[in-house]
Structures are given as C-alpha cells and as structure tokens.
Design a protein around this motif. Structure first.
Motif, PDB file in Angstrom:
ATOM      1  N   ALA A  45     -38.001 -83.084  39.811  1.00 26.35           N
ATOM      2  CA  ALA A  45     -38.350 -84.483  39.544  1.00 26.35           C
ATOM      3  C   ALA A  45     -37.185 -85.216  38.879  1.00 26.35           C
ATOM      4  N   GLU A  46     -36.494 -84.542  37.980  1.00 22.53           N
ATOM      5  CA  GLU A  46     -35.346 -85.166  37.322  1.00 22.53           C
ATOM      6  C   GLU A  46     -34.222 -85.437  38.312  1.00 22.53           C
ATOM      7  N   GLU A  49     -35.150 -88.499  40.224  1.00 16.72           N
ATOM      8  CA  GLU A  49     -34.962 -89.658  39.348  1.00 16.72           C
ATOM      9  C   GLU A  49     -33.488 -90.023  39.235  1.00 16.72           C
ATOM     10  N   LEU A  80     -41.416 -91.606  43.464  1.00 12.97           N
ATOM     11  CA  LEU A  80     -41.565 -91.690  42.011  1.00 12.97           C
ATOM     12  C   LEU A  80     -41.815 -93.124  41.554  1.00 12.97           C
ATOM     13  N   TRP A 129     -46.637 -81.264  44.395  1.00 11.91           N
ATOM     14  CA  TRP A 129     -46.657 -82.404  43.476  1.00 11.91           C
ATOM     15  C   TRP A 129     -46.030 -83.645  44.100  1.00 11.91           C
ATOM     16  N   LEU A 130     -44.982 -83.455  44.925  1.00 11.83           N
ATOM     17  CA  LEU A 130     -44.341 -84.606  45.553  1.00 11.83           C
ATOM     18  C   LEU A 130     -45.156 -85.092  46.753  1.00 11.83           C
ATOM     19  N   LEU A 133     -47.666 -87.372  45.344  1.00 10.99           N
ATOM     20  CA  LEU A 133     -47.084 -88.679  45.037  1.00 10.99           C
ATOM     21  C   LEU A 133     -46.863 -89.492  46.308  1.00 10.99           C
TER      22      LEU A 133
END
Length: 237
Positions: A45-46, A49, A80, A129-130, A133
């Motif tokens: 996730a980072e 981002e 995100l 998880w993605l 999203l």
C-alpha cells in the motif's frame, strides 16, 4: 498521416504496459515511457501511495519533448483514492502540464461512458485488499458490479506474473456471462493474448486497463474521435 506522441508513466516492475500500449497505439502514435522511482522496502500500500505522491514530479520526466497526451498506465495506485479525487488530480495535472493527462482509471471510466455501459464484472489479479478497494472505487464511480473474479498466478496474486494461459483458464472456469462486460484490472497483467480466446463466440465486452488507456491517449494525441467497439477483440467461434 501525422503521428501523435504519447508520454506514458509506468511502475518500475510493470512488464506489460509498454508492449501492449505499443501494439494498441500502432501506427497512429509514438510512445515514450518513463518509470516511477523504485521504492525498496515499502509495504504494497505504501508503494502504491508513493506512485501517487510522485506523479506531479513525474509529469516533467520528458523535459522539452513535445507531447500530445500523457497517461499514467497504472490503475492500482488510483484505487487508494476516490473517483472524484482521481479526476480532479488529472484535471490539475492537465492544466499544469498543458497536455491532456489521464490516469488509467479515468481512461477506463471514460471508455465505459463512451460505450454507454452501466454494469461490469471485475477480473482482478490484485491481492484481496486491493481488489476490495477496486470494487469500492467503481461502485463509487456509479457503476453496478455484477461480480468480482479474483485471478492469481501460480505463486499468488500478482498482476505482473500471471500468464495469459492462467488468466484464460480461470475466466473460463468461472463461467462468466456470455454477454457480460468484463473489466480486466491491472496494467501489468498481460491481457492482449487472452482476449481473442475469451471473446470468441460470445457477445462479451472485454475492457482492459491498457486498452482503455490507449483509446483515451489516441483520441487526444490524434485530435480525432477514436471508436471503441463494444466487442473490441471478438472473433468468430
């Protein structure tokens, strides 16, 4: 015929965006690519981002090279954000660069609107998880989600390593509707070799991150409308 010139921003490990976009742009536009910085040691996730954060600076990666369109060939980082944030960011970068700019997600949404579609099946190679999203993102964009099909490579969820054969086998096994709209997420997933088989003998609409990005870029780079057919890769059975 004058050729357009398209700038493409690609994540560092993406193996498919450039080859597929080169094929899809064909003789109508030249492609010039720049890659986002490598960020070792970051959680997934980072890392995504970091691509969004680096985007404004990356739009200057082409220096004085005159471009007709500029795209971010990656949809994963944009999940995100919410759809309004995504579009507003692209509008600001268009004004800042003086060149039409779109993320892959903006290009996908415009392609869906161009075809007059309202409901999609998401085919996602992302980690769960993605994928969640991504489903939320497209719902927030006003689309109905008929279903979500996770697809995985032999070693796990990875858009950069899943093969066309693995993709075809899992989509066939899922028995998705023969007249459905399938959106293949992930610009790193090799999709062009699979679409002929998956579109043969049915009325599906097959859309991919790279296909929609190329459609959007061509329509801006050439200054002429580009038709995106409802069944872009259909072949006779």
């Amino acid at each position: 015929m004058s050729r357009g010139r398209v700038g493409v921003l690609v994540p560092p490990g993406n193996p498919s965006a450039e080859p597929e976009l080169t094929r899809l742009l064909g003789s109508r536009a030249d492609m010039h690519a720049a890659r986002f910085p490598v960020r070792p040691g970051l959680a997934p996730a980072e890392r995504l981002e970091s691509y969004n954060a680096a985007l404004p600076a990356m739009t200057h990666a082409f220096g004085d090279l005159p471009l007709d369109a500029l795209v971010m060939a990656s949809d994963g980082p944009r999940y995100l954000l919410d759809p309004d944030e995504d579009r507003e960011s692209c509008l600001r970068l268009t004004e800042r660069c003086g060149v039409p700019f779109a993320s892959a997600t903006v290009a996908i949404l415009e392609a869906i609107g161009h075809l007059g579609l309202e409901e999609i099946h998401i085919v996602s190679p992302f980690q769960p998880w993605l994928t969640e999203l991504a489903e939320w993102f497209w719902k927030a964009a006003g689309l109905r989600i008929a279903g979500v099909l996770p697809v995985r490579a032999q070693g796990g969820f990875s858009p950069d390593t899943i093969t066309p054969a693995e993709l075809v086998e899992q989509v066939k096994r899922a028995r998705l509707p023969r007249d459905g709209v399938l959106l293949f997420a992930g610009s790193g997933m090799a999709t062009l070799p699979a679409l002929g088989t998956l579109g043969a003998g049915n009325d599906r609409v097959l859309l991919t991150s790279n296909l929609c990005t190329a459609w959007w870029a061509l329509s801006r780079a050439t200054g002429k409308p580009v038709t995106l057919n409802r069944s872009p890769h259909r072949r006779a059975s």
